[in-house]
Motif scaffolding. Structure first.
Motif, short mmCIF file in Angstrom:
data_model
loop_
_atom_site.label_atom_id
_atom_site.label_comp_id
_atom_site.label_asym_id
_atom_site.label_seq_id
_atom_site.Cartn_x
_atom_site.Cartn_y
_atom_site.Cartn_z
N LEU A 49 0.83 -1.20 0.00
CA LEU A 49 0.00 0.00 0.00
C LEU A 49 0.86 1.25 0.00
O LEU A 49 0.60 2.21 -0.74
CB LEU A 49 -0.93 -0.01 1.22
CG LEU A 49 -1.88 1.17 1.36
CD1 LEU A 49 -2.87 1.20 0.20
CD2 LEU A 49 -2.63 1.08 2.67
N ALA A 50 1.92 1.24 0.81
CA ALA A 50 2.83 2.38 0.85
C ALA A 50 3.52 2.59 -0.50
O ALA A 50 3.66 3.72 -0.98
CB ALA A 50 3.87 2.19 1.95
N THR A 51 3.91 1.49 -1.14
CA THR A 51 4.55 1.60 -2.46
C THR A 51 3.58 2.14 -3.50
O THR A 51 3.95 2.98 -4.33
CB THR A 51 5.06 0.21 -2.90
OG1 THR A 51 5.95 -0.29 -1.91
CG2 THR A 51 5.78 0.29 -4.24
N THR A 52 2.34 1.70 -3.45
CA THR A 52 1.33 2.20 -4.37
C THR A 52 1.11 3.70 -4.19
O THR A 52 1.04 4.45 -5.16
CB THR A 52 0.00 1.44 -4.17
OG1 THR A 52 0.22 0.05 -4.41
CG2 THR A 52 -1.08 1.95 -5.10
N ILE A 63 -0.62 2.70 -9.96
CA ILE A 63 -0.20 1.34 -10.28
C ILE A 63 -0.38 0.50 -9.03
O ILE A 63 0.34 0.66 -8.05
CB ILE A 63 1.26 1.30 -10.76
CG1 ILE A 63 1.43 2.20 -11.98
CG2 ILE A 63 1.69 -0.13 -11.07
CD1 ILE A 63 2.87 2.41 -12.39
N ARG A 64 -1.37 -0.38 -9.08
CA ARG A 64 -1.70 -1.17 -7.89
C ARG A 64 -0.72 -2.32 -7.73
O ARG A 64 -0.45 -3.05 -8.67
CB ARG A 64 -3.12 -1.70 -8.03
CG ARG A 64 -3.61 -2.37 -6.81
CD ARG A 64 -5.10 -2.69 -6.95
NE ARG A 64 -5.38 -3.81 -6.10
CZ ARG A 64 -5.87 -4.96 -6.51
NH1 ARG A 64 -6.16 -5.13 -7.76
NH2 ARG A 64 -6.07 -5.93 -5.67
N MET A 65 -0.22 -2.47 -6.52
CA MET A 65 0.68 -3.58 -6.21
C MET A 65 -0.19 -4.78 -5.83
O MET A 65 -0.97 -4.71 -4.89
CB MET A 65 1.60 -3.22 -5.05
CG MET A 65 2.44 -1.99 -5.28
SD MET A 65 3.52 -2.13 -6.71
CE MET A 65 4.65 -3.35 -6.15
N THR A 66 -0.07 -5.85 -6.59
CA THR A 66 -0.87 -7.03 -6.33
C THR A 66 -0.12 -8.00 -5.44
O THR A 66 1.10 -7.92 -5.30
CB THR A 66 -1.25 -7.73 -7.65
OG1 THR A 66 -0.05 -8.09 -8.33
CG2 THR A 66 -2.08 -6.82 -8.52
N GLY A 67 -0.86 -8.91 -4.84
CA GLY A 67 -0.26 -9.92 -3.98
C GLY A 67 0.43 -10.99 -4.79
O GLY A 67 0.49 -10.96 -6.02
#
Length: 105
Positions: A49-52, A63-67
């Motif tokens: 979340l922080a990276t997004t 750009i959503r970070m996915t699992g």
């Protein structure tokens, strides 16, 4: 299924009661979602979340970070929230908290 359940709630409570029940359902659903997130929290969720958010702030692109691939996602059974919000309304109404006073005549 959830829309049918709310339709049944509306049939039982009437036009006035169903609106208050929907508000209680939304509140209970939000708390329920936070509990599910807390129970299924992952170490990588907050960093992702922080990276997004950092990417959005610095580049203007979301750009959503996915699992991880194949990772099981938590399920939110909203019927539980609908039933709980409706029962909360019925309980408060039975205690005499006149939450709604519609005079439709």
């Amino acid at each position: 299924g959830d829309a049918k359940l709310m339709g049944a709630v509306g049939a039982v409570l009437g036009i006035g009661g169903v609106f208050i029940a929907i508000l209680f359902t939304a509140i209970v659903g939000g708390v329920y979602a936070l509990i599910i997130l807390f129970i299924n929290r992952r170490k990588g969720f907050l960093s992702g979340l922080a990276t997004t958010l950092k990417t959005f702030v610095f580049t203007g692109q979301f750009i959503r970070m996915t699992g991880a691939e194949g990772e099981k996602k938590p399920k939110l059974c909203y019927g539980v929230a609908i039933a709980s919000g409706t029962l909360l309304y019925i309980f408060l109404d039975a205690l005499g908290y006149g939450l709604i006073n519609l005079n439709l005549s």
